[in-house]
Design a protein around this motif. Structure first.
Motif, PDB file in Angstrom:
ATOM      1  N   VAL A  14       0.858  -1.186   0.000  1.00 27.52           N
ATOM      2  CA  VAL A  14       0.000   0.000   0.000  1.00 27.52           C
ATOM      3  C   VAL A  14       0.895   1.236   0.000  1.00 27.52           C
ATOM      4  N   ILE A  15       0.556   2.227  -0.839  1.00 31.23           N
ATOM      5  CA  ILE A  15       1.331   3.465  -0.919  1.00 31.23           C
ATOM      6  C   ILE A  15       0.440   4.635  -0.506  1.00 31.23           C
ATOM      7  N   ILE A  16       0.941   5.453   0.434  1.00 29.35           N
ATOM      8  CA  ILE A  16       0.223   6.629   0.933  1.00 29.35           C
ATOM      9  C   ILE A  16       1.008   7.864   0.504  1.00 29.35           C
ATOM     10  N   LEU A  17       0.354   8.786  -0.214  1.00 26.42           N
ATOM     11  CA  LEU A  17       0.985  10.015  -0.692  1.00 26.42           C
ATOM     12  C   LEU A  17       0.467  11.202   0.120  1.00 26.42           C
ATOM     13  N   ALA A  18       1.390  12.070   0.560  1.00 25.08           N
ATOM     14  CA  ALA A  18       1.006  13.261   1.333  1.00 25.08           C
ATOM     15  C   ALA A  18       0.597  14.377   0.391  1.00 25.08           C
ATOM     16  N   SER A  19      -0.536  14.999   0.656  1.00 25.61           N
ATOM     17  CA  SER A  19      -0.989  16.120  -0.169  1.00 25.61           C
ATOM     18  C   SER A  19      -0.271  17.397   0.240  1.00 25.61           C
ATOM     19  N   LYS A  20      -0.034  18.283  -0.750  1.00 23.20           N
ATOM     20  CA  LYS A  20       0.514  19.628  -0.520  1.00 23.20           C
ATOM     21  C   LYS A  20       1.746  19.575   0.374  1.00 23.20           C
ATOM     22  N   TYR A  21       2.721  18.803  -0.052  1.00 23.41           N
ATOM     23  CA  TYR A  21       3.900  18.539   0.782  1.00 23.41           C
ATOM     24  C   TYR A  21       4.765  19.784   0.950  1.00 23.41           C
ATOM     25  N   THR A  22       5.254  19.994   2.167  1.00 21.49           N
ATOM     26  CA  THR A  22       6.285  20.975   2.493  1.00 21.49           C
ATOM     27  C   THR A  22       7.394  20.229   3.230  1.00 21.49           C
ATOM     28  N   PRO A  23       8.581  20.814   3.371  1.00 23.15           N
ATOM     29  CA  PRO A  23       9.688  20.069   3.984  1.00 23.15           C
ATOM     30  C   PRO A  23       9.399  19.515   5.373  1.00 23.15           C
ATOM     31  N   PHE A  24       8.415  20.052   6.095  1.00 18.97           N
ATOM     32  CA  PHE A  24       8.139  19.558   7.441  1.00 18.97           C
ATOM     33  C   PHE A  24       6.733  18.977   7.557  1.00 18.97           C
ATOM     34  N   THR A  74       4.375  15.796   7.767  1.00 20.15           N
ATOM     35  CA  THR A  74       4.478  14.411   8.220  1.00 20.15           C
ATOM     36  C   THR A  74       3.202  13.661   7.886  1.00 20.15           C
ATOM     37  N   ILE A  75       3.365  12.385   7.557  1.00 24.67           N
ATOM     38  CA  ILE A  75       2.230  11.484   7.420  1.00 24.67           C
ATOM     39  C   ILE A  75       1.998  10.860   8.791  1.00 24.67           C
ATOM     40  N   SER A  76       0.840  11.136   9.349  1.00 23.13           N
ATOM     41  CA  SER A  76       0.527  10.662  10.700  1.00 23.13           C
ATOM     42  C   SER A  76      -0.211   9.331  10.639  1.00 23.13           C
ATOM     43  N   ILE A  77       0.268   8.372  11.407  1.00 23.59           N
ATOM     44  CA  ILE A  77      -0.438   7.105  11.594  1.00 23.59           C
ATOM     45  C   ILE A  77      -1.174   7.216  12.921  1.00 23.59           C
ATOM     46  N   ASN A  78      -2.482   7.412  12.839  1.00 26.38           N
ATOM     47  CA  ASN A  78      -3.270   7.640  14.047  1.00 26.38           C
ATOM     48  C   ASN A  78      -3.617   6.340  14.756  1.00 26.38           C
ATOM     49  N   THR A  79      -4.105   5.378  14.007  1.00 23.51           N
ATOM     50  CA  THR A  79      -4.394   4.052  14.568  1.00 23.51           C
ATOM     51  C   THR A  79      -4.134   3.000  13.498  1.00 23.51           C
ATOM     52  N   ILE A  80      -3.882   1.779  13.957  1.00 23.11           N
ATOM     53  CA  ILE A  80      -3.711   0.625  13.078  1.00 23.11           C
ATOM     54  C   ILE A  80      -4.691  -0.436  13.531  1.00 23.11           C
ATOM     55  N   GLY A  81      -5.490  -0.937  12.603  1.00 23.02           N
ATOM     56  CA  GLY A  81      -6.462  -1.966  12.942  1.00 23.02           C
ATOM     57  C   GLY A  81      -5.790  -3.300  13.211  1.00 23.02           C
ATOM     58  N   GLU A  82      -6.590  -4.280  13.511  1.00 24.10           N
ATOM     59  CA  GLU A  82      -6.075  -5.606  13.849  1.00 24.10           C
ATOM     60  C   GLU A  82      -5.303  -6.200  12.677  1.00 24.10           C
ATOM     61  N   SER A 130      -6.507  -2.013   8.344  1.00 30.06           N
ATOM     62  CA  SER A 130      -7.068  -0.675   8.233  1.00 30.06           C
ATOM     63  C   SER A 130      -6.160   0.304   8.971  1.00 30.06           C
ATOM     64  N   ILE A 131      -5.859   1.435   8.332  1.00 31.30           N
ATOM     65  CA  ILE A 131      -4.986   2.453   8.919  1.00 31.30           C
ATOM     66  C   ILE A 131      -5.707   3.795   8.852  1.00 31.30           C
ATOM     67  N   ASN A 132      -5.744   4.501   9.975  1.00 32.37           N
ATOM     68  CA  ASN A 132      -6.285   5.851   9.991  1.00 32.37           C
ATOM     69  C   ASN A 132      -5.122   6.831   9.893  1.00 32.37           C
ATOM     70  N   THR A 133      -5.178   7.749   8.924  1.00 32.56           N
ATOM     71  CA  THR A 133      -4.036   8.617   8.664  1.00 32.56           C
ATOM     72  C   THR A 133      -4.479  10.017   8.275  1.00 32.56           C
ATOM     73  N   ASN A 134      -3.583  10.968   8.483  1.00 32.66           N
ATOM     74  CA  ASN A 134      -3.735  12.324   7.965  1.00 32.66           C
ATOM     75  C   ASN A 134      -2.359  12.965   7.939  1.00 32.66           C
ATOM     76  N   VAL A 135      -2.250  14.209   7.477  1.00 32.33           N
ATOM     77  CA  VAL A 135      -0.964  14.898   7.451  1.00 32.33           C
ATOM     78  C   VAL A 135      -0.968  16.031   8.462  1.00 32.33           C
ATOM     79  N   GLN A 136       0.233  16.309   9.007  1.00 33.43           N
ATOM     80  CA  GLN A 136       0.450  17.463   9.876  1.00 33.43           C
ATOM     81  C   GLN A 136       1.545  18.324   9.264  1.00 33.43           C
TER      82      GLN A 136
END
Length: 529
Positions: A280-290, A292-300, A349-355
């Motif tokens: 699985v590939i996760i791409l960060a939107s509107k990337y800046t040098p700082f 981060t792709i946040s992994i909030n939770t990981i399912g079973e 299942s992975i819950n994710t967002n960017v910071q």
């Protein structure tokens, strides 16, 4: 106006509103007058666009057993020729009104066609006077000798190289990247943004210009090649992934295994087949040098381990055993692309967002044990040049024991931790240490060199400092339920209700539960809502 047909099947259509004048339609045969013909060769049809014809009506003949999609509109007065910036070759016609039976006196000394080109072009004209003795004048000013000669980067997709990944802002101006695989087996994903300075072609050259996909959808290449060309500056930080569909997703249940992470938390899920691991590939939107792709939770995880690695340089970041997945949450990875390897015959299942602007580690108040990683942009293949930067920070609302294990730290730079604004620790590779934190802490990099990378990877474990007084209740035939007011439970106390192998369920009245934690276990594990 006289219309004729060799058969008795002629119809009359009149457009527009009626006027005060009277119009008459006669069903009377008469001599017809033939206007001009323009033919388009099938191999050239892609070049013909954005041209205008002065006429009341237009007849289009479609070859036998063919389909044609035509997009058009009506313009008034002078026709403005628009040159598509990504259309390397563009063709059209300049046709006098009189050639199509219009009253030429109405157009005397009028500008029929004009154009404003946004880039220099070579313009070739062939003028044919089909009838009449009018004078046709062509006015042109500017440099007409410019041609595009991009510098090309050729990439062939294969088992060893199943995808091409890039920040489009890092492609030099007037450069093209050509990525090829098999026809109908190559697709492209691009993160949200504007693509005005970029061109995309479904070919190896500057032909067959296609639109970029929107809303993080994908498009497939019919030719088997995508050609990315950067025409000008001001390109936003868009991430593009071009892949061989059959190779990159070969061990996934379906090909929907590329996702975009945005500011809004989102669940993504993928399933691996029984004969291999799904990538699985996760791409960060509107990337800046700082960013981060946040992994909030990981399912079973059903079996084995979940592996996270950088999509940019393929370096492994962490391997999470199935039994530990419940501990790994709320950690961020500096990168614009992250790969998750799902073990075979599993669904994850992975819950994710960017910071943005440094990752804020959030310790769940009800999460007794929480794990994560601190990883630099350099470790995942990114570059940054700030000499002092806070990459991670956190604020704790309860006493927490922090254990750190430095997996890798660059010898060229100093990575430090500050606790409550006071420097307390240098990190070195293979070093471990722990602190008992009750306030905020931050991780900084002090650059001692001019290199643009600082490589470090550090795992951490956060454990709440809680000494509970527990009241254990075992349900049985004589004591079949527990009943209580939650407000009667003293602070820092817990009630553990168990029923052995029997089914246990909870009923609770409406209210706010912010000061309580609920676990589906006899220990402080498996926190649930």
């Amino acid at each position: 106006m006289i219309f004729c047909s060799t058969k008795n099947d002629t119809e009359v259509f009149i457009t527009g509103e009626s006027s005060e004048s009277d119009f008459y339609v006669y069903d009377t045969p008469a001599k017809t007058e033939i206007s001009f013909d323009t033919c388009f060769d099938a191999s050239d049809i892609q070049y013909w666009m954005n041209f205008g014809i002065f006429t009341h009506g237009l007849i289009i003949s479609i070859p036998k057993n063919n389909e044609l999609t035509l997009t058009g509109k009506t313009e008034i007065d002078t026709y403005h020729i628009v040159k598509n910036g990504c259309q390397h070759i563009q063709k059209g016609v300049l046709i006098s009104p009189s050639l199509n039976g219009l009253n030429s006196s109405l157009f005397e000394n009028e500008v029929l066609y004009n154009s404003t080109l946004v880039q220099n072009n070579t313009m070739n004209f062939t003028v044919n006077m089909l009838s009449g003795n009018e004078t046709v004048e062509l006015f042109y000013s500017g440099n007409s000798t410019f041609n595009i000669y991009p510098n090309y980067n050729y990439i062939n997709l294969s088992d060893d190289n199943p995808y091409y990944l890039a920040l489009l802002s890092e492609i030099p101006v007037n450069n093209g990247t050509i990525v090829c695989g098999l026809p109908d087996d190559v697709d492209i994903h691009v993160t949200d943004g504007t693509y005005d300075s970029l061109c995309l072609y479904d070919s190896m050259d500057l032909e067959n210009n296609v639109e970029f996909p929107t809303s993080f959808s994908s498009i497939s290449s019919k030719s088997g090649c995508f050609h990315l060309y950067r025409a000008s500056n001001n390109t936003p930080p868009i991430t593009a992934l071009i892949r061989s569909i059959s190779i990159q997703s070969k061990d996934c249940e379906n090909t929907n295994n590329v996702f975009q992470s945005t500011e809004a938390p989102k669940d993504l899920s993928a399933t691996s087949k029984g004969n291999g691991s799904c990538e699985v590939i996760i791409l960060a939107s509107k990337y800046t040098p700082f960013t981060t792709i946040s992994i909030n939770t990981i399912g079973e995880i059903q079996s084995d381990s979940l592996i996270l690695k950088s999509t940019i340089n393929s370096k492994q970041i962490v391997e999470i055993p199935a039994q530990d997945a419940k501990y790994w949450m709320n950690f961020g990875i500096h990168s614009y692309a992250l790969t998750a390897i799902i073990p075979q015959d599993s669904t994850v299942s992975i819950n994710t967002n960017v910071q943005r602007n440094g990752y804020n580690i959030q310790k769940g108040a009800c999460q007794y044990i929480q794990k994560g990683v601190i990883v630099s942009p350099g470790y995942t293949g990114m570059k940054y040049s700030d000499f002092v930067e806070v990459l991670y920070k956190s604020e704790f609302f309860q006493s927490t024991n922090m254990e750190f294990n430095a997996i890798e730290v660059s010898e060229k730079d100093e990575v430090t931790i500050r606790y409550d604004q006071t420097f307390i620790q240098f990190w070195q590779s293979n070093g471990t240490f722990s602190i008992n934190a009750q306030k905020n802490f931050s991780v900084q990099v002090f650059k001692n060199s001019n290199v643009t990378t600082s490589d470090f990877l550090i795992e951490y474990t956060l454990t709440s400092n809680i000494n509970l007084n527990s009241n254990n209740i075992d349900l049985n035939e004589n004591e079949t339920y527990y009943l209580g007011l939650l407000d009667d439970i003293p602070i820092n106390n817990s009630i553990v209700v168990c029923a052995g192998a029997q089914n246990t369920e909870l009923f609770i009245t409406n209210g706010k539960y912010d000061s309580f934690c609920l676990y589906d276990s006899p220990a402080l594990e498996n926190n649930i809502q």
